[in-house]
Design an enzyme around this catalytic site. Sequence first.
Site, PDB file in Angstrom:
ATOM      1  CG  LEU A   1      -1.826  -1.288   1.447  1.00 42.49           C
ATOM      2  CD1 LEU A   1      -2.955  -0.925   2.456  1.00 42.49           C
ATOM      3  CD2 LEU A   1      -2.312  -1.979   0.065  1.00 42.49           C
TER       4      LEU A   1
ATOM      5  NE  ARG B   1       0.221  12.673  10.726  1.00 44.00           N
ATOM      6  CZ  ARG B   1       0.431  11.392  11.477  1.00 44.00           C
ATOM      7  NH1 ARG B   1       1.235  11.822  12.921  1.00 44.00           N
ATOM      8  NH2 ARG B   1      -0.020  10.458  11.366  1.00 44.00           N
TER       9      ARG B   1
ATOM     10  CE  LYS C   1       3.382   7.848   4.872  1.00 46.01           C
ATOM     11  NZ  LYS C   1       2.449   8.032   6.153  1.00 46.01           N
TER      12      LYS C   1
ATOM     13  CD  GLN D   1      -6.962   3.282  -1.971  1.00 49.78           C
ATOM     14  OE1 GLN D   1      -5.962   3.689  -1.271  1.00 49.78           O
ATOM     15  NE2 GLN D   1      -7.927   3.103  -0.739  1.00 49.78           N
TER      16      GLN D   1
ATOM     17  CG  ASN E   1      -2.534  -4.614  12.850  1.00 54.82           C
ATOM     18  OD1 ASN E   1      -1.717  -5.501  12.329  1.00 54.82           O
ATOM     19  ND2 ASN E   1      -3.467  -4.169  12.262  1.00 54.82           N
TER      20      ASN E   1
ATOM     21  CE1 TYR F   1      30.332  19.975 -19.648  1.00 52.49           C
ATOM     22  CE2 TYR F   1      30.680  21.648 -18.072  1.00 52.49           C
ATOM     23  CZ  TYR F   1      29.920  20.964 -18.703  1.00 52.49           C
ATOM     24  OH  TYR F   1      28.394  21.430 -19.054  1.00 52.49           O
TER      25      TYR F   1
END
Length: 453
Positions: free
Chosen positions: A12, A19, A26, A79, A175, A375
């Site tokens: 997910l 935040r 994120k 989603q 959990n 360069y």
Amino acid sequence: MPKSRSALAIVLAAGEGTRMKSDRPKALHEVAGRSMLANVLSSAVTAGVGRVAVIVGPGRDDVGAEARRSIADADIFVQSERLGTAHAVLAARAAIAEGCDDLLVLFADTPLVTAPTIGALRAALAGGAAVAVLGFWAANPFGYGRLLRDDAGRLVAIREEKDATDEERAVTLCNGGLMAIDGVEALRLLEKIDNKNAKGEFYLTDVVEFARAAGRETRVVIADETEVLGVNDRIQLAQAEALAQTRLRRAAMAGGATMIAPETVFLSADTVIGRDVTIEPHVVIGPGVEIADGAVIHAFSHLEGARVGERASVGPFARLRPGAALAEKAKVGNFVEIKNANVAPGAKVNHLSYIGDADIGANANIGAGTITCNYDGFLKYRTTIGENAFIGSNSSLVAPVTIGQGAYVGSGSVITKDVAPDALAVARGRQMEKAGWAVSFRMAQAAKKAKVE
Ligand code: UD1
Ligand code: CA
């Protein structure tokens, strides 16, 4: 883990990450030099997961692209509305419907989960459970779903903070968010979930009660709290980084590297470090670095995208940029920057140099202050230096240019043309000398000054 079991991981990553106060989603913020999403995907792959589906928010092609950089055939699902964790999982309905033994649900913002822990969730399914939940004993359970168990200690339900009674809130077994679901049952169980709860969301956690109602076993796999740390803001991002660094340092030391002050050494998730490597204090190692056996990285060096050969020596105060490849026993000393350049065995670039887009032959000696002028403001050009060549100090090598093997370049030269093997090239103003000049100069100036005063 029996190899015969197939696994699909759904990650997910549709969180907005408000935040984080960031323009970046994120899941793309980094821990240990790679995105949190890539960290999670890497653990899944190490745990033997063969198929991956990533759930992203609308318009987040960047998150999908990052997933595919890690796993080319990852399925990306959007989603469209954020209606809860079960709703997010069901965005990958098509992948779930293809069938698998183990369905894993992982969160992109929980980046420290390890492969053995994912393996333990899978083992619980192999042992007959329909759902295995990753639990942890929370120092402060606020905000987490509580794992409710019966008198026999069996998991019966997960109650979200907002839906919990006072008694349920007192439970500190929480959990961690990640779980494994029997792939054969998963779709049927997930489709039973509704949004009749305090948040009005489709809670993935409700899958536990439905599995129990179907007469199936549900289990808790206990993890360390540090493994389920969720990242919601930059403070938690820094906490996750610190934990990841501790793990990486320990793994390097366990693999035979010496670190004098490990807490000052910063590694990346993909850093490869051999045996008997010594890393002195205050070294920063970015992504894509390999350090072979016996090499020494002296203090205050910064490495990224570089390969350090066996018994090579880097620093102190050296910078290895992407494409730097040091062969066996090469030496790169203080205040030297190497970019996209090969330094062959035994070659030395010891002091104050810039070596970019170059090939330096074996045992060549590059004097202090040598610069490859690679360069012109538009394009880059290559410098080739042969074996055993000697570049005098403070030389500029204007690329494209080749210094033949065994050739010498006089100090202070600006080399614009190729130098033949074993030749001496000197390209600087010729020294002249006037005897006694200073004496007459001083007398003349003193006389002038006396007149003015
Ligand atoms: C969730 C668990 C909770 C657990 C906690 C651990 C549920 C219902 N609750 O709560 O039991 O203790 O994680 O951190 O699962 N996401 C989506 N789409 C959505 C909703 C969420 O992609 O519609 C993603 C989020 O970006 C996040 C993850 O799923 O990465 C978890 O969602 P979040 O809303 O943070 O769940 P919590 O309320 O923390
Ligand atoms: Ca969360």
